[in-house]
Design a protein around this motif. Structure first.
Motif, PDB file in Angstrom:
ATOM      1  N   GLY A 156       0.542  -1.080  -0.073  1.00 56.86           N
ATOM      2  CA  GLY A 156       0.412   0.111  -0.368  1.00 56.86           C
ATOM      3  C   GLY A 156       0.530   1.125   0.140  1.00 56.86           C
ATOM      4  O   GLY A 156       0.706   2.280  -0.632  1.00 56.86           O
TER       5      GLY A 156
ATOM      6  N   GLY B  82      -7.403   7.905  -7.026  1.00 54.43           N
ATOM      7  CA  GLY B  82      -7.792   7.270  -7.247  1.00 54.43           C
ATOM      8  C   GLY B  82      -6.824   5.969  -6.375  1.00 54.43           C
ATOM      9  O   GLY B  82      -7.073   5.362  -5.581  1.00 54.43           O
ATOM     10  N   PRO B  83      -5.832   5.908  -7.119  1.00 51.10           N
ATOM     11  CA  PRO B  83      -4.666   4.717  -6.419  1.00 51.10           C
ATOM     12  C   PRO B  83      -4.628   5.089  -4.895  1.00 51.10           C
ATOM     13  O   PRO B  83      -4.304   4.573  -4.164  1.00 51.10           O
ATOM     14  CB  PRO B  83      -3.638   4.779  -7.242  1.00 51.10           C
ATOM     15  N   LYS B  84      -4.067   6.471  -4.979  1.00 53.82           N
ATOM     16  CA  LYS B  84      -3.368   7.011  -3.303  1.00 53.82           C
ATOM     17  C   LYS B  84      -4.456   6.527  -2.432  1.00 53.82           C
ATOM     18  O   LYS B  84      -4.181   5.639  -1.712  1.00 53.82           O
ATOM     19  CB  LYS B  84      -3.187   8.603  -3.444  1.00 53.82           C
ATOM     20  N   ILE B  85      -6.047   6.956  -3.087  1.00 53.85           N
ATOM     21  CA  ILE B  85      -6.691   6.114  -1.553  1.00 53.85           C
ATOM     22  C   ILE B  85      -6.704   4.755  -1.682  1.00 53.85           C
ATOM     23  O   ILE B  85      -6.628   4.167  -0.168  1.00 53.85           O
ATOM     24  CB  ILE B  85      -8.269   6.714  -2.577  1.00 53.85           C
ATOM     25  N   LEU B  86      -6.733   3.533  -2.699  1.00 55.75           N
ATOM     26  CA  LEU B  86      -6.925   2.814  -2.773  1.00 55.75           C
ATOM     27  C   LEU B  86      -5.376   2.083  -1.781  1.00 55.75           C
ATOM     28  O   LEU B  86      -5.447   1.120  -1.013  1.00 55.75           O
ATOM     29  CB  LEU B  86      -6.671   1.514  -4.172  1.00 55.75           C
ATOM     30  N   GLY B  87      -4.076   3.104  -2.009  1.00 49.58           N
ATOM     31  CA  GLY B  87      -3.618   1.810  -1.115  1.00 49.58           C
ATOM     32  C   GLY B  87      -3.043   2.506   0.327  1.00 49.58           C
ATOM     33  O   GLY B  87      -3.017   2.083   1.058  1.00 49.58           O
ATOM     34  N   THR B  88      -3.869   3.942   0.850  1.00 48.85           N
ATOM     35  CA  THR B  88      -4.447   4.486   2.199  1.00 48.85           C
ATOM     36  C   THR B  88      -5.254   3.091   2.245  1.00 48.85           C
ATOM     37  O   THR B  88      -5.246   2.511   3.483  1.00 48.85           O
ATOM     38  CB  THR B  88      -5.153   5.518   1.769  1.00 48.85           C
ATOM     39  N   ALA B  89      -6.724   2.737   2.028  1.00 54.78           N
ATOM     40  CA  ALA B  89      -7.556   1.441   2.291  1.00 54.78           C
ATOM     41  C   ALA B  89      -6.204   0.188   2.798  1.00 54.78           C
ATOM     42  O   ALA B  89      -7.250  -0.933   3.786  1.00 54.78           O
ATOM     43  CB  ALA B  89      -8.313   1.444   1.315  1.00 54.78           C
ATOM     44  N   ILE B  90      -5.951   0.444   1.964  1.00 59.08           N
ATOM     45  CA  ILE B  90      -4.564  -1.400   1.800  1.00 59.08           C
ATOM     46  C   ILE B  90      -3.868  -1.438   3.275  1.00 59.08           C
ATOM     47  O   ILE B  90      -3.812  -2.433   3.756  1.00 59.08           O
ATOM     48  CB  ILE B  90      -3.905  -1.546   0.237  1.00 59.08           C
TER      49      ILE B  90
ATOM     50  N   SER C  98      -6.062  -1.242   5.706  1.00 56.24           N
ATOM     51  CA  SER C  98      -6.671  -2.703   6.294  1.00 56.24           C
ATOM     52  C   SER C  98      -5.889  -3.487   6.854  1.00 56.24           C
ATOM     53  O   SER C  98      -5.503  -4.098   7.785  1.00 56.24           O
ATOM     54  CB  SER C  98      -7.517  -3.093   5.559  1.00 56.24           C
TER      55      SER C  98
END
Length: 72
Positions: free
Chosen positions: A29, A40-48, A51
């Motif tokens: 992440g 978008g990918p930054k939000i996905l990385g933050t979510a990863i 979690s």
């Protein structure tokens, strides 16, 4: 080595592997966050990362609680 010792060794190994998988997910992440140019990918990385950190904090503890020996 007795069966109880083998079982304890296997359970310890599972706990270590779960923790290392969480750390690997958090690193993935962070790499995604660092290399992303769009939001978008930054939000996905933050979510990863979040979690994975939640996994590191909760899964080993719940496994250890499930495997705890009954009081004698």
């Amino acid at each position: 080595m007795t069966d109880v010792e083998k079982l304890a060794q296997r359970r310890w190994f599972v706990l270590v592997v779960v923790r290392m998988a969480g750390v690997a997910g958090a690193l993935l992440g962070l790499i995604l966050i660092a290399r992303a140019h769009d939001m978008g990918p930054k939000i996905l990385g933050t979510a990863i990362v979040l979690s994975a950190m939640a996994m590191i904090a909760t899964v080993p503890r719940s496994l250890a609680h499930r495997w705890r020996s009954p009081p004698q």
